[in-house]
Design an enzyme around this catalytic site. Sequence first.
Site, PDB file in Angstrom:
ATOM      1  N   CYS A 238       0.807  -1.225   0.000  1.00  0.00           N
ATOM      2  CA  CYS A 238       0.000   0.000   0.000  1.00  0.00           C
ATOM      3  C   CYS A 238       0.842   1.277   0.000  1.00  0.00           C
ATOM      4  CB  CYS A 238      -0.980  -0.014   1.163  1.00  0.00           C
ATOM      5  SG  CYS A 238      -0.239   0.028   2.815  1.00  0.00           S
ATOM      6  N   HIS A 289      -2.804   0.877   6.731  1.00  0.00           N
ATOM      7  CA  HIS A 289      -3.106   0.938   5.305  1.00  0.00           C
ATOM      8  C   HIS A 289      -3.215   2.382   4.845  1.00  0.00           C
ATOM      9  CE1 HIS A 289      -4.353  -0.636   1.472  1.00  0.00           C
ATOM     10  NE2 HIS A 289      -5.483   0.065   1.489  1.00  0.00           N
ATOM     11  N   HIS A 301      -5.724   1.750  -4.699  1.00  0.00           N
ATOM     12  CA  HIS A 301      -4.809   1.270  -3.669  1.00  0.00           C
ATOM     13  C   HIS A 301      -4.300  -0.143  -3.969  1.00  0.00           C
ATOM     14  CE1 HIS A 301      -8.117  -0.932  -1.084  1.00  0.00           C
ATOM     15  NE2 HIS A 301      -8.411  -0.976  -2.365  1.00  0.00           N
TER      16      HIS A 301
END
Length: 329
Positions: A238, A289, A301
């Site tokens: 991420c 994240h 993402h």
Amino acid sequence: MAFSPSPAYAQPPAPPTNASEAVKQYQDLSKQAEKVNEDLLKAKADLEVKKAELEKATNDVNVAAANEKQAKALEEQFRGQVDALASASFQGARFNKISALLTGTSADDFLERASALNVLAADNQEALSKYTGAVTTAAEARKLAEDGQRRATEAKAAAEKLTADITKTAQDLEAQKQTVLAAKARLTPKETKELEGPKDDGVYLAPAGAAGKAMEVALAQRGDPYVWGAEGPNSFDCSGLTMYAYAAAGVSLPHSSRSQYGYGKSVSRSELQPGDLLFYGGSASSIHHVAMYIGGGKIVHASTSGVPVKTDTIDGGGRDYLGAKRIVG
């Protein structure tokens, strides 16, 4: 430096009994691995900071030591003149214009002697001033050297602890990877396809500027695989994706979602603009994240293992949405 070692997962989960359970188990294990991966990335980022602190402190010690040595040399250079002046004053010597007048033989002689005495007085004042300055500089340099030595010792100890933490966390991550891969192997091709979700090749208009450039680059990675610790150009985690995208726009970010949260300015959910980074986690210290906003309530993402880089809704990044940061603009 606060750092919580990742928990160990010694006991593998029981095999799932149905397809739904298999997918959920894989997702849960992947999220656990992501958190361990984030711990590892944050520890590595912290280690680089400590190394920089150690280098600066060591350099400060060296500079202070050189300054002290130079100041000590100046001390010695002017000590003799100051000692001689002090001795002459103690013995009652009167180097002034009255003495010159009393001992002179004419007005011209007086002027000549007085002029010489002015020069002598100025020389003595300069010697005294430089001597005093050298003593002060030496003392300050010694204090700076001691402070630098203390900071270097602390930074070295912190770096050593972080190195040990990184080793342990990397081992935990490797164990988690194997568990996740084992869970993935139990998924059927249909389950794997469902896990990946629908493919989105839609066109999203990016704004001008660095944020828009970063958004375009992030969207261009759709379909690339998620790999723990990867930062491109062909696979990402991420924070690796957001770092890669903003680097292409000329903006440097660290490879850690928790560290990236320290950049830019906070914006509310109602004020989101394309290019903003969205963070997920219960608190700043437990962020696990990061995603990029692309407009219309959607994000791009690198979500989790087994799922390629893709677009999603804001809530698709996680139920524990924490906040957003505008990196530029």
